[in-house]
Write an enzyme that holds these catalytic residues in place. Structure first.
Site, PDB file in Angstrom:
ATOM      1  N   ILE A   1     -21.594 -15.905 -52.646  1.00 25.81           N
ATOM      2  CA  ILE A   1     -20.444 -15.663 -51.763  1.00 25.81           C
ATOM      3  C   ILE A   1     -20.750 -16.369 -50.452  1.00 25.81           C
ATOM      4  O   ILE A   1     -21.663 -15.981 -49.728  1.00 25.81           O
ATOM      5  CB  ILE A   1     -20.221 -14.160 -51.504  1.00 25.81           C
ATOM      6  CG1 ILE A   1     -20.220 -13.371 -52.821  1.00 25.81           C
ATOM      7  CG2 ILE A   1     -18.915 -13.927 -50.763  1.00 25.81           C
ATOM      8  CD1 ILE A   1     -20.115 -11.866 -52.631  1.00 25.81           C
TER       9      ILE A   1
ATOM     10  N   PHE B   1     -25.416 -13.281 -53.360  1.00 24.06           N
ATOM     11  CA  PHE B   1     -26.175 -14.051 -52.380  1.00 24.06           C
ATOM     12  C   PHE B   1     -25.235 -14.836 -51.483  1.00 24.06           C
ATOM     13  O   PHE B   1     -24.225 -15.368 -51.947  1.00 24.06           O
ATOM     14  CB  PHE B   1     -27.107 -15.053 -53.065  1.00 24.06           C
ATOM     15  CG  PHE B   1     -28.207 -14.421 -53.862  1.00 24.06           C
ATOM     16  CD1 PHE B   1     -29.329 -13.901 -53.239  1.00 24.06           C
ATOM     17  CD2 PHE B   1     -28.136 -14.361 -55.244  1.00 24.06           C
ATOM     18  CE1 PHE B   1     -30.349 -13.326 -53.977  1.00 24.06           C
ATOM     19  CE2 PHE B   1     -29.161 -13.791 -55.995  1.00 24.06           C
ATOM     20  CZ  PHE B   1     -30.267 -13.277 -55.345  1.00 24.06           C
ATOM     21  N   ASP B   2     -25.599 -14.913 -50.201  1.00 15.31           N
ATOM     22  CA  ASP B   2     -24.965 -15.877 -49.312  1.00 15.31           C
ATOM     23  C   ASP B   2     -25.624 -17.214 -49.612  1.00 15.31           C
ATOM     24  O   ASP B   2     -26.670 -17.268 -50.258  1.00 15.31           O
ATOM     25  CB  ASP B   2     -25.194 -15.462 -47.856  1.00 15.31           C
ATOM     26  CG  ASP B   2     -24.398 -16.324 -46.888  1.00 15.31           C
ATOM     27  OD1 ASP B   2     -23.461 -17.008 -47.328  1.00 15.31           O
ATOM     28  OD2 ASP B   2     -24.735 -16.316 -45.686  1.00 15.31           O
ATOM     29  N   LYS B   3     -25.035 -18.308 -49.151  1.00 16.92           N
ATOM     30  CA  LYS B   3     -25.645 -19.621 -49.416  1.00 16.92           C
ATOM     31  C   LYS B   3     -26.535 -20.056 -48.249  1.00 16.92           C
ATOM     32  O   LYS B   3     -27.755 -20.113 -48.373  1.00 16.92           O
ATOM     33  CB  LYS B   3     -24.557 -20.674 -49.676  1.00 16.92           C
ATOM     34  CG  LYS B   3     -25.137 -22.060 -50.012  1.00 16.92           C
ATOM     35  CD  LYS B   3     -24.057 -23.091 -50.187  1.00 16.92           C
ATOM     36  CE  LYS B   3     -23.486 -23.563 -48.873  1.00 16.92           C
ATOM     37  NZ  LYS B   3     -24.438 -24.332 -48.048  1.00 16.92           N
TER      38      LYS B   3
END
Length: 1174
Positions: free
Chosen positions: A717, A486-488
């Site tokens: 990530i 996952f991106d934040k």
């Protein structure tokens, strides 16, 4: 073919790139061609069909190996695991067509300069170029280096100075003509594929060829009904596929059509500026960009002026991006590597829209064409659609293997048939037909179609949830996912950022927080000026647009934005630059406005941006904004507060996004061009911290909890701060309260010290701030030994990831086993990380990836569990259908071979009832079960060739074989059995022993040679009802699909089919029996048939539920036999799971230490899922 090649016959194409291929040289030989033509005629077209399926065989049969320099045909083979072959003809480009216009001769100065690939490709003295075209890209033969090289791009080795010098004035007309002929037109041509081509390609699929063979055989045996049914289904299937492919072709054509008809301004070295159609552009052309909006028809590197571009087509985010000119540096390094900044900030990519173009001192915005046609960014995107990567999934490979096993079984059956019929003295024609029949029985033509129906239904269910898929076959792969990245920002947290406050600082350190919630304006000063001007916002149609973070920051100042007019030069500001001014209500602001003279834009690699501004009637200043650690490193040390680290941690540990600001005064005596980025970004004065709140989305925590409870690894990530990422990981539940986080920091080689990696445990403390109790993260220096027994997560930055990849490669897999938080990661590092996870045999899904085959309307991560559930359901459905189709074919195969022993067979209507009324309808309805609403902590098996599945299929085949043999032998031993009997039905109201006997000669029914007999009747009832039974047994429900009883249509179908079969069995209707070629049997025998089927059902159900589906039993069996998963991540987990020295907390390792990196991983209990493939 072996791996022994003639000298120069073998080479690599696109070495080191994603589309790397091996290339082999071949020369066509006349005698071989003649033999192949003769073979094609005598094989009635079968040989060309085989060559169509196997291009390598076509080349090996027609050609002889030779060097690539002499080759007229090349064979290409991908270097990935699939090793796909393709054949290409070598073509010639003749420059003689330019002789009249350009007057070319072998010693012409334009082609004697061999610095560029184009001139190296020209063969002298005949002035011609050898080339091949592979996946829309043209490759020319480099005579100097002796290899095929890509054409249509500027050479990568050119330095920035060379680009300015060689192409800064444009190309001559002669150079343009030569390049145009060799490189080809600047078009992204996606032709609308003719329907007949699509049709031929689809029909020549091996599956349809086999169906054609089956249909021809059935027609010869007068089995017209099912043949027509298969033809109708195949025609519908082909028509739908062709229609879908045609629609895609048309859509893609229209999508890129406008690209080929853009009018641009090109500056020639002698001709000056001319209007030109974009298809005539060549690499090296000099584009002149006006202020008008324009879609880029090629990739170009900006050499003068600046541009604001919308790159939404490439990134999916319609945020304006500022592009700066390529600096003219003395370095001889290639222009892409000469600066630490990302070279892409100088590149205008094809397909992106230039919103604004601002000229510099030269008065024009100029860009050199870098790449044309399919070499461009847009062309590469289109090629990825036209030539998608083959999918590596064991299910499909196993399906092919099992089909081959069925073919082997059919071959045995054919031999058996030929022997039986030969010994019986049957005619040769009947013997061959019966033998060929065995193939169509043992290898069901509908098997490939049946395997895809589950995917089609899953795709429809996903569509209802707003999840769309461009590659349906990948739905099955989702069923095997065990790691999600996952991106934040915008994925786990909300898209919008709220400006929480700023923390100014002066010589005495940080001051009190200025909160914007109070509505009080920020006092005038360098900090306020930085917030008003240090951004990449633009004014478009009267609206301020740009990055959401920049927008929030600028809006907090309440300043306004405008563009300077021609009269602004009196105030020291050039015309047509961006000016920010205090609003009319603002007070105590001593400046009229601030003009933004120059931008050094933000890049993820640099983690900062800088602007040069001019106060109207005041000083010239430079402002920097970026990651706090990076900004502080450019500041004078005495201006950075001593409490910088602790103050930063206070906010990052609460999940705030923190941006630092800095500035310095510039000397106005210097011209703007003299200010390089290196000069501007030095000796800055630290101004303070900008605190932005980025809250978790409401759906984030429950979704992550669901994934973690299902033992699916979750990894973050992000490009954000490491401490912020750790806090978000804790708050979201990615890292639980009981788990520890180990911070990994790696440092590059400096002077005498080698590269190092250190490990520190991050400790949670309680810290009170502004009356709210929040977590405060601190690096703990001393750790008790018992802490090592707990579970750990590793957290590291992009810089550390890069250093570890370079200097500590043996440590990387161990870190990845427990790596959960990866911060400050560049886009390239994100891709590398996903690839490293895949090397460890994880099935990875990268959420929020532009390249993802799935898109969702839902703006949160709720779609991820839905996708995994549907993937698991589709995967299990494929297994169910596979088992059923295999059993159905084997039941029919066994029954027919038993009847062949008596030179008997099933009749056409008996086959039709089994094939159409039973199996086809079951195949359509069996897959309608939806996904189970709960994710269980293990995955379905990913392979067909797994012990439980194979055991299930083999056991049921043997059980059916035993039942058929028992029925076949038992019926022959009945007292009423007679070879010449036409019926054995009892007279009404009389005892079973008193039979009405109608002795007649054996009756031949129909043209297919089937004989009515008691064996036939028994075998048909056993086989038909058994097909219904196995459908019920193999229709799996929990834990991956909804229970079978929820599939109402399927249950209703089974009830109707069973009811019809029992009606036929017990209804003494002579006309019905005659139509189905059945004989009437005593009621008691019919009861025996029901008993045999009931026994079969009970035994099969018990074995399926108590053994095949008993996961605990299989786990015990695996432990007894010492079986362990061969997945790389499992091997790493096992190697040193109990090693007390791992992880090495509070230690530092150096790259020159011989023992560095030796050892294996620590196993994190949260990732243990006992999901070994059975």
């Amino acid at each position: 073919m072996g791996d022994h090649f003639e000298k120069g016959q073998h080479a690599l194409l696109n070495e080191g790139e994603e589309n790397e291929m091996e290339i082999f040289g071949y020369r066509t030989q006349g005698c071989r061609q003649t033999l192949c033509i003769a073979g094609s005629i005598f094989s009635f077209g079968i040989l060309p069909l085989v060559f169509y399926w196997r291009p390598a065989w076509h080349v090996w049969a027609n050609c002889v190996p030779c060097s690539l320099q002499e080759a007229d045909v090349v064979l290409l083979r991908t270097t990935d695991e699939y090793q796909i072959y393709s054949r290409k003809k070598v073509m010639w480009i003749y420059l003689s067509s330019l002789n009249s216009a350009v007057g070319l001769t072998p010693d012409h100065p334009l082609i004697t300069d061999e610095e560029c690939i184009i001139n190296r490709a020209i063969r002298k003295p005949d002035l011609k170029v050898r080339c091949i075209k592979v996946q829309k890209i043209r490759y020319v033969w480099n005579n100097l280096e002796g290899q095929f090289q890509k054409i249509g791009s500027l050479e990568d080795w050119l330095s920035s100075a060379k680009i300015h010098q060689k192409f800064g004035s444009g190309l001559t007309r002669e150079e343009q003509e030569i390049r145009r002929l060799i490189c080809g037109p600047n078009t992204i041509d996606v032709e609308i594929t003719p329907i007949w081509k699509l049709l031929v390609k689809e029909v020549l699929n091996p599956f349809y060829i086999f169906q054609l063979f089956s249909v021809c055989l059935w027609f010869s045996e007068d089995y017209k009904e099912y043949a027509f049914a298969i033809i109708i289904m195949s025609v519908i299937s082909i028509a739908l596929t062709v229609y879908d492919l045609r629609e895609q072709s048309v859509k893609l054509h229209h999508l890129v059509e406008s690209h080929n008809s853009i009018t641009v301004s090109v500056c020639g070295r002698k001709a000056g500026v001319q209007e030109l159609e974009s298809r005539f552009l060549v690499p090296g052309d000099l584009l002149i960009l006006t202020g008008k909006k324009v879609q880029m028809p090629c990739d170009a590197v900006l050499i003068d002026g600046s541009c604001v571009v919308n790159e939404g087509m490439l990134t999916g985010e319609s945020i304006p991006v500022t592009k700066t000119p390529l600096p003219k540096m003395d370095s001889s390094l290639p222009w892409k590597t000469q600066s630490e900044a990302d070279y892409k900030r100088h590149v205008l990519f094809c397909g992106t829209e230039v919103i604004q173009a601002k000229a510099a001192c030269s008065g024009t915005v100029r860009a050199v064409v870098l790449q044309t046609g399919f070499n461009t960014a847009k062309g590469d995107l289109v090629r990825s659609i036209l030539y998608p990567k083959p999918m590596n999934f064991k299910l499909y490979r196993d399906a092919i293997r099992f089909l081959l096993c069925l073919v082997g079984t059919a071959t045995i059956g054919m031999i058996y048939t030929l022997c039986v019929y030969a010994l019986s003295g049957e005619p040769l024609e009947d013997m061959v037909k019966k033998a060929l029949d065995v193939i169509t029985i043992a290898v069901p033509p509908a098997l490939p179609a049946a395997l895809t129906t589950g995917i089609i239904y899953a795709q429809k269910r996903l569509k209802k949830r707003g999840i769309f898929c461009i590659s349906p076959q990948r739905i099955n792969v989702c069923g095997q996912l065990n790691l999600v990245c996952f991106d934040k920002t915008g994925t786990l947290t909300r898209d919008g950022l709220d400006l929480w406050g700023v923390v100014p600082c002066d010589r005495n350190g940080f001051q009190d927080v200025h909160s914007f919630a109070s509505g009080k304006a920020l006092p005038w000063g360098p900090l306020c000026a930085a917030m008003a001007s240090c951004h990449s916002l633009i004014l478009l149609d009267g609206t301020v647009q740009g990055d959401p973070l920049d927008l929030k920051m600028f809006e907090a100042t309440t300043w306004e934005m405008a563009v300077s007019g021609d009269n602004f030069h009196t105030k020291g500001v050039p015309a047509h630059v961006m000016v920010v001014k205090p609003c009319k209500t603002a007070s105590q602001v001593p400046v009229e406005g601030i003009a933004v003279l120059h931008q050094f834009p933000f890049s993820s690699a640099l983690q900062r941006m800088t602007v040069i501004v001019q106060e109207m009637g005041g000083d010239r200043l430079a402002f920097m904004k970026g990651a706090p650690e990076r900004v502080a490193s450019f500041c004078q040390p005495e201006t950075v507060p001593t409490s910088f680290v602790s103050e930063l941690q206070i906010y990052t540990t609460q999940g705030f996004r923190v941006i630092a600001l800095a500035y310095k005064k510039l000397d106005t005596d210097h011209h703007m061009t003299a200010w390089t980025r290196e000069k501007v970004e030095s000796n800055l004065i630290f101004l303070g911290l900008l605190i932005l709140e980025n809250r978790l989305k409401e759906e984030t925590k429950p979704v992550l909890e669901e994934l973690i409870s299902a033992r699916i690894r979750t990894v973050m990530i992000t490009g954000d701060n490491l401490q912020t990422a750790i806090t978000v990981a804790r708050k979201s539940g990615m890292v639980s309260e009981s788990q520890k986080v180990i911070l990994i920091e790696a440092n590059e080689t400096t002077g005498s010290s080698s590269a190092s990696v250190s490990w520190k445990l991050v400790e949670e403390k309680k810290h009170i701030i502004h009356g709210n109790q929040d977590n405060y993260i601190n690096i703990r220096e001393e750790v008790s030994d018992n802490g090592r027994e707990r579970s750990y997560h590793f957290a590291l930055s992009g810089k550390s990831f890069h250093i570890i990849s370079q200097h500590f490669s043996s440590l990387l897999p161990k870190i990845l086993i427990n790596g959960t938080i990866f911060a400050r990661m560049s886009p390239g590092q994100k891709s590398s990380l996903v690839e490293e996870f895949q090397k460890l045999d994880y099935f990875v899904d990268q959420e929020a990836s532009v390249a993802s085959p799935f898109t969702s309307k839902t703006p949160n991560i709720e779609c991820v569990p839905h996708l995994i559930k549907e993937g698991r359901a589709a995967l299990v459905t494929s297994f169910c259908m596979f088992k059923y189709m295999a059993l159905y074919s084997m039941i029919q195969y066994v029954g027919v071979l038993l009847l062949y022993w008596e030179t008997n067979s099933l009749s056409n209507y008996q086959f039709l009832f089994q094939d159409l009324a039973v199996t086809t309808i079951i195949g359509v309805t069996m897959n309608l079960n939806g996904a189970y609403p709960k994710l269980v902590p293990f995955r379905p098996a990913g392979r067909l060739i797994s012990p439980p599945l194979l055991l299930s299929v083999i056991f049921n085949i043997l059980l059916s074989l035993a039942m058929h043999i028992v029925g076949f032998i038992l019926v022959q031993r009945q007292p009423w059995y007679s070879m010449e009997m036409h019926s054995a039905c009892t007279v009404q109201n009389e005892n079973v022993s008193m039979l009405t006997i109608y002795p007649t000669a054996p009756e031949k029914v129909g043209s297919n040679g089937a004989f009515t007999s008691f064996e036939n009747t028994t075998i048909w009832f056993l086989g038909t009802i058994n097909c219904i039974i196995v459908a019920l047994i193999f229709s799996k429900g929990k834990p991956f699909r909804q229970p079978t009883y929820t599939n109402y249509i399927f249950v209703l179908v089974l009830i109707i089919q069973l009811g019809v079969c029992l009606f036929i069995l017990f209804a003494d209707i002579p006309d019905l029996y005659r139509r189905l070629d059945l004989l009437c049997t005593p009621v008691l025998w019919r009861v025996y048939i029901i008993i045999m089927l009931t026994f079969n059902f009970i035994v099969s159900l018990i074995v399926e539920e108590a053994i095949i589906e008993n996961r605990a039993l299989w786990m015990k069996i695996k432990r007894c036999f010492g079986y362990q998963s061969k997945s790389q991540y499992r091997i790493w987990q096992r190697d040193l799971a109990n090693d007390p020295s791992w992880p090495p907390i509070n230690q530092t390792s150096y790259s020159d230490m011989p023992e560095c990196g030796n050892g294996v991983s620590y196993s994190n209990p949260v990732f243990e899922s006992n999901e070994e493939q059975l």
